[in-house]
Design an enzyme around this catalytic site. Structure first.
Site, mmCIF file in Angstrom:
data_model
loop_
_atom_site.group_PDB
_atom_site.id
_atom_site.type_symbol
_atom_site.label_atom_id
_atom_site.label_comp_id
_atom_site.label_asym_id
_atom_site.label_seq_id
_atom_site.Cartn_x
_atom_site.Cartn_y
_atom_site.Cartn_z
ATOM 1 N N ASP A 298 189.536 138.183 -0.329
ATOM 2 C CA ASP A 298 190.802 139.138 -0.386
ATOM 3 C C ASP A 298 191.619 138.906 -1.628
ATOM 4 O O ASP A 298 191.399 137.661 -2.023
ATOM 5 C CB ASP A 298 191.611 139.326 0.923
ATOM 6 C CG ASP A 298 193.056 139.927 0.745
ATOM 7 O OD1 ASP A 298 192.868 141.101 0.171
ATOM 8 O OD2 ASP A 298 193.956 139.564 0.867
ATOM 9 N N ASP B 28 193.983 136.903 4.303
ATOM 10 C CA ASP B 28 195.346 136.484 5.011
ATOM 11 C C ASP B 28 196.128 137.454 5.714
ATOM 12 O O ASP B 28 197.280 137.119 6.003
ATOM 13 C CB ASP B 28 196.167 135.505 3.948
ATOM 14 C CG ASP B 28 196.691 136.723 2.785
ATOM 15 O OD1 ASP B 28 196.011 137.715 2.488
ATOM 16 O OD2 ASP B 28 197.936 136.388 2.387
ATOM 17 N N ASP C 210 193.127 142.294 6.637
ATOM 18 C CA ASP C 210 191.987 141.950 6.622
ATOM 19 C C ASP C 210 191.302 141.378 8.071
ATOM 20 O O ASP C 210 190.169 140.865 8.036
ATOM 21 C CB ASP C 210 192.081 140.365 5.772
ATOM 22 C CG ASP C 210 192.699 140.514 4.458
ATOM 23 O OD1 ASP C 210 192.269 141.596 3.889
ATOM 24 O OD2 ASP C 210 193.647 139.611 4.020
#
Length: 643
Positions: free
Chosen positions: A338, A531, A535
């Protein structure tokens, strides 16, 4: 509830076994020092071991019997067979005046249960993930009823209701704005670090946070149809579909157990029938074969390595949450990151100031001092760090979607995007610099004084300090690196180029992230690192999910590995330590297996002609030594070198 009951039952069996193992240790010490007689030792071990067989042995014996009926053999077969033979042989020997080996059965159960308790704790990695997601939902909504707005529970909101949301409140459900302008923090869902401006006709997402203005929106999706509810559902499905780790000892025992049983029977038959030995002598050889092959070392091989490996990893900032990751990480070919908060700091900073730095930064920070917008806070922070004294502002105005304005020292000052320029001329030098900054995907704001552009400020969510080094190290290990983000392609590509990411997949919604992971999995095993709440589905569906420790609870709960700090080099250490731990498990299993195989012919009396005999008592000692050797091997993980 069923899982909790099972866990408590396991703990109870372990503690009962531990309590009755204590007198066995005392008896053994007393016997070796001469403080306890041989007869007391024999009956004492019988009395201490019998409750252990009843309490701890039941589930293993039932499992072994179930496997036997299906013509299979597993780890439980080894446990049940080894303990039952040791116990019932000792029971006969107790009354026949022969050596007894009750303690062998007791210690087998103690060590096996110790490993089982540890593994059970490790597997509780996602039990609260869904509940934490649901806690993010707004509990009530301010809905228009009979010409006035009233607070009602969320489950009473219907499609078509008009809902009012004030600054700082959560958006109750998904909908479309019908009145007002505001900016909304959608980072929890989209991963976009900057607030998104909303006006009439724009969509809003349930559970995101309204930053500034008051909005009225029409509910379009409620209950299970909202984006957050779909994420919850996806995480549930992903977690329940994840396969457990393949128990390597079961693979070994599937072949090993039948072979040992056959060898033990053959040993007895050869000695008793062909060689004419006495029944007791033949039985002792057969029992010695079974005891030397008892599963203590095999049973300890995995849990002890996990104990030491996870403890060492934790000291390095890497938390392994289950054993599955150790197997899956060996096959990973692609590592997906990410962007916001994982590869980057997660908040914008001022990267460039064009013009007189003191004047441009001082005026901009003075205008933005009272604003809570992330860009404004970044500008004020930079001015504070530079030690600039901010000036008072008169006639302050926020121009929605454009910027802010006010009078400073009698001059009209504007700060914002290109929409606020209103015909102002941009010099060629500023224009050239503007194009350069925009190519780097930076957010650029203009500062104008009395309708004359005085400077530019560029802001960007910058990469973490160690991101480039971490990516380089992962590439050296043969891993393909990919960025997967909800941010726009320009920003994502700019960050990727700075740190060396090979592939970028941008503009992806939360539910699409999981789909993209599935697509990448067509080419091999995939690790995903994130995080945020957005996600969670990708973390759950990836072969190995890694969460940053400073991330949201749901991301941490959905992952297999957690980095306790935001240091991306922890990803490299996670790969290295996981592989070393897994390899240590394989080494333990190999030596435990080879040790038993080497001991079986000695126990069977093959070398009795040259005086090399392994009676059941020595076989029990050898079995204990094999367990100690496995423990020492596992402890060596504490001194294994990690780059």
């Amino acid at each position: 509830v069923e899982k909790t009951r099972k866990s408590l039952s396991l703990l109870q069996r372990f503690w009962i076994t531990s309590i009755f193992t204590v007198p066995l240790v005392i008896l053994m010490i007393g016997m070796s020092t001469g403080g306890i007689s041989h007869q007391v030792m024999r009956w004492g071990t019988f009395l201490a071991t019998t409750p252990i067989m009843l309490v701890a042995g039941g589930p293993y014996i039932q499992s072994a019997w179930a496997s036997f009926k299906k013509h299979n053999a597993n780890m439980d077969t080894l446990v049940a067979l080894g303990t039952l033979v040791a116990y019932f042989y000792s029971l006969v020997a107790l009354f026949a005046g022969l050596p007894v080996y009750f303690e062998s059965a007791a210690f087998i159960f103690f060590f096996v249960l110790l490993g089982a308790v540890f593994e059970e704790k490790m597997r509780k990695n996602t039990s609260q993930a869904v509940e934490k997601l649901l806690d993010l939902q707004a509990k009530t909504a301010e809905v228009l009823r009979d010409d006035s707005y009233v607070q009602i529970p969320l489950d009473q909101v219907h499609v078509g209701d008009l809902i009012r949301v004030r600054p700082g409140e959560k958006i109750a459900v998904d909908g479309v704005v019908v009145e007002g302008v505001s900016s909304i923090d959608e980072s929890m869902v989209t991963g976009e670090s900057l607030p998104v401006d909303k006006t009439v006709g724009d969509t809003v997402i349930g559970s995101t946070i309204n930053n500034s203005g008051t909005l009225v929106f029409r509910a379009e999706k409620v209950g299970s149809e909202t984006v957050l509810a779909q994420i919850v559902d996806f995480v549930k499905k992903a977690q329940t579909s994840r396969a457990p780790i393949q128990d390597l000892t079961d693979k070994i025992s599937g072949i090993f157990v039948p072979a040992v049983v056959i060898l033990a029977i053959l040993t007895f038959w050869v000695w008793f029938v062909l060689l004419g030995a006495s029944f007791v002598t033949s039985l002792l050889y057969g029992v010695a074969v079974l005891i030397i092959a008892c599963p203590c070392a095999l049973g300890l091989a995995t849990p002890t390595a996990l104990m030491v490996g996870t403890g060492r990893s934790a000291k390095m900032g890497v938390l392994l949450k289950n054993g599955t990751v150790l197997q899956e990480i060996q096959k990973v070919q692609t590592i997906v990151f990410d962007k916001t908060g994982t590869l980057t700091e997660g908040k914008p900073v001022v990267t460039d100031i064009i013009g007189d730095e003191v004047e441009v930064l001082g005026l901009a920070a003075s205008l933005e001092e009272a604003s809570q917008h992330p860009l404004a806070q970044a500008i004020v922070k930079r001015a504070t760090e530079a030690g600039l004294e901010l000036q008072p502002v008169e006639n302050f105005q926020a121009l929605h979607g454009k910027g802010v304005s006010g009078q400073i020292a009698g001059k009209q000052v504007l700060l914002g995007n290109a929409k606020m320029l209103d015909g102002m001329d941009i010099s060629s030098a500023y224009q050239e610099k503007l194009e350069e900054l925009e190519k780097e995907a930076k957010t650029v704001v203009y500062l104008a004084v009395d309708n004359e552009i005085k400077g530019l400020l560029a802001l960007q969510d910058i990469p973490k300090d160690n991101a480039k080094l971490a990516i380089s190290q992962l590439k050296k290990r043969g891993l393909k690196t990919v960025m997967l983000t909800g941010d726009n392609a320009g920003v994502a590509r700019a960050i990727a180029d700075q740190i060396g990411i090979e592939e970028v997949i941008a503009g992806v919604l939360p539910e699409e992230k999981a789909h993209e992971i599935h697509q990448l999995q067509q080419a091999g095993k995939v690790t995903f690192i994130g995080d945020g709440i957005n996600d969670a589905p990708a973390l759950s569906v990836a072969d190995v999910g890694i969460a940053m420790g400073a991330g949201t609870d749901i991301a941490i709960e959905s992952a297999d590995l957690v980095l306790t700090t935001n240091n991306l080099l922890g990803v490299v250490r996670a790969f290295d330590m996981s592989k070393k731990t897994f390899n240590r498990i394989l080494l333990n299993l190999f030596w435990a297996f080879i040790y038993n195989v080497a001991g079986i012919p000695i126990a069977a009396g093959v070398f009795s002609g040259v005086g090399l005999v392994l009676n059941p008592e020595l076989a029990g000692l050898a079995m204990a030594f094999s367990s100690v050797s496995v423990l020492i091997s596992s402890l060596m993980l504490n001194v294994t070198k990690i780059d």
